[in-house]
Design a protein around this motif. Structure first.
Motif, PDB file in Angstrom:
ATOM      1  N   ALA A  13       0.863  -1.153   0.000  1.00 60.30           N
ATOM      2  CA  ALA A  13       0.000   0.000   0.000  1.00 60.30           C
ATOM      3  C   ALA A  13       0.891   1.190   0.000  1.00 60.30           C
ATOM      4  CB  ALA A  13      -0.888  -0.023   1.227  1.00 60.30           C
ATOM      5  N   PRO A  14       0.320   2.394   0.150  1.00 56.22           N
ATOM      6  CA  PRO A  14       1.190   3.547   0.083  1.00 56.22           C
ATOM      7  C   PRO A  14       2.347   3.378   1.017  1.00 56.22           C
ATOM      8  CG  PRO A  14      -1.080   4.224   0.194  1.00 56.22           C
ATOM      9  CD  PRO A  14      -1.060   2.739   0.353  1.00 56.22           C
ATOM     10  N   HIS A 138      -5.506   9.011   5.606  1.00 61.98           N
ATOM     11  CA  HIS A 138      -4.853   8.238   4.562  1.00 61.98           C
ATOM     12  C   HIS A 138      -5.588   6.921   4.318  1.00 61.98           C
ATOM     13  CE1 HIS A 138      -1.616   6.442   2.210  1.00 61.98           C
ATOM     14  NE2 HIS A 138      -1.622   5.394   3.018  1.00 61.98           N
ATOM     15  N   ALA A 140      -5.563   3.396   1.460  1.00 56.48           N
ATOM     16  CA  ALA A 140      -4.730   2.698   0.495  1.00 56.48           C
ATOM     17  C   ALA A 140      -4.941   3.242  -0.908  1.00 56.48           C
ATOM     18  CB  ALA A 140      -5.044   1.202   0.534  1.00 56.48           C
ATOM     19  N   ARG A 211      -1.850  -4.867   9.891  1.00 56.73           N
ATOM     20  CA  ARG A 211      -2.466  -3.550   9.738  1.00 56.73           C
ATOM     21  C   ARG A 211      -3.601  -3.410  10.758  1.00 56.73           C
ATOM     22  NH1 ARG A 211       1.722  -3.067   7.727  1.00 56.73           N
ATOM     23  NH2 ARG A 211       2.228  -2.922   5.505  1.00 56.73           N
ATOM     24  N   GLY A 218      -4.262   1.512   4.423  1.00 60.52           N
ATOM     25  CA  GLY A 218      -2.892   1.547   3.938  1.00 60.52           C
ATOM     26  C   GLY A 218      -1.896   1.122   5.003  1.00 60.52           C
ATOM     27  N   GLN A 232       4.796   6.916  -2.773  1.00 57.48           N
ATOM     28  CA  GLN A 232       3.404   6.487  -2.660  1.00 57.48           C
ATOM     29  C   GLN A 232       2.745   7.074  -1.423  1.00 57.48           C
ATOM     30  OE1 GLN A 232       2.495   2.353  -2.675  1.00 57.48           O
ATOM     31  NE2 GLN A 232       3.380   1.959  -4.663  1.00 57.48           N
TER      32      GLN A 232
END
Length: 267
Positions: A13-14, A138, A140, A211, A218, A232
């Motif tokens: 992800a970012p 934020h 993803a 996560r 993300g 990213q």
């Protein structure tokens, strides 16, 4: 870390991406001996009473100068400063030019302890952030770096430990290839990284994919080696600065990163 146009093997992800009084006492003019502790009186010295204390000649009254205020971090408003944990004694401040800009500046600050003033110890350094700038929320794939204050507890990289004070995970899985947004090569971007504790578990390798906020928010937001273009969602700085940062961030000083665009950090 920039999104490669050809997806690298590691990106999930970012990626890549801190508050005081002086009072005096004096003797009053009463001719009688004042009891110790009487309101408005100061304690007399040994073998003396209040009436025998010599007074200085009268003259202009002198007002003591106020105590200096501890140095704060330039550009950080009260809301942002309040987010820096009291125990934090190192703050890596990354300030974006604008909310939608992907170029930023980084300065490392330190202080002797809670309530003490912050002082710059390294920087400013050129840096990059997410391709689309910054965000307070934020998710993803938004190509934005998350604003806020995050702890820094874990490091790693493809190359051997350069003398990091944080726990360092050397692993070949930090290898990356492909191209960035402007066609720049991504190779070497993860030679050195520091995990930013956004949507991750502390105390594990930056490669860990847990996560806590869910995959949709993300993750894999790191400080890593700059490849000459936006990321990213990570923060990137030159390779020599990464080595310097790794040798300076000290877990005993509870380091944090303070990151965002200038307007947001000024709140």
């Amino acid at each position: 870390m920039s999104v490669p146009r050809r997806p690298p093997a590691l990106l999930a992800a970012p990626l890549l991406v801190l508050a005081l009084l002086l009072t005096g006492c004096s003797s009053g003019p009463t001719p009688a001996k004042a009891p110790v502790g009487a309101p408005g009186q100061g304690a007399a010295g040994p073998e003396s009473d209040a009436s025998s204390v010599r007074r200085a000649p009268s003259g202009p009254e002198t007002v003591p100068a106020p105590a200096p205020t501890p140095a704060t971090i330039p550009g950080l408003g009260p809301q942002t400063l309040a987010e820096i944990p009291a125990e934090a004694r190192q703050a890596f401040v990354v300030t974006g030019e604008e909310a939608d800009a992907n170029q930023s500046s980084a300065v490392l600050y330190s202080r002797e302890g809670p309530g003490k003033g912050w002082e710059p110890v390294a920087g400013p350094w050129d840096a990059h952030n997410g391709m689309e700038g910054w965000t307070d929320h934020h998710v993803a794939g938004d190509l934005r770096s998350p604003t806020g204050v995050y702890t820094l507890t874990d490091a790693g990289g493809r190359l051997p430990d350069p003398g990091a004070l944080l726990p360092y995970d050397e692993h070949p899985r930090f290898a990356v290839d492909g191209e960035g947004f402007f066609g720049e090569p991504l190779e070497g971007s993860f030679d050195y990284v520091v995990a930013i504790n956004y949507n991750r578990t502390e105390g594990v390798s930056p490669l860990d994919r847990t996560r806590p906020l869910g995959l949709g928010r993300g993750g894999g937001i790191w400080i890593h080696v700059d490849h000459g273009g936006p990321t990213q969602g990570c923060v990137s700085i030159p390779e020599n600065r990464m080595r310097e940062l790794l040798r300076t961030l000290d877990p005993a000083l509870h380091p944090v990163i303070v990151m965002g665009d200038a307007e947001t950090l000024g709140r």
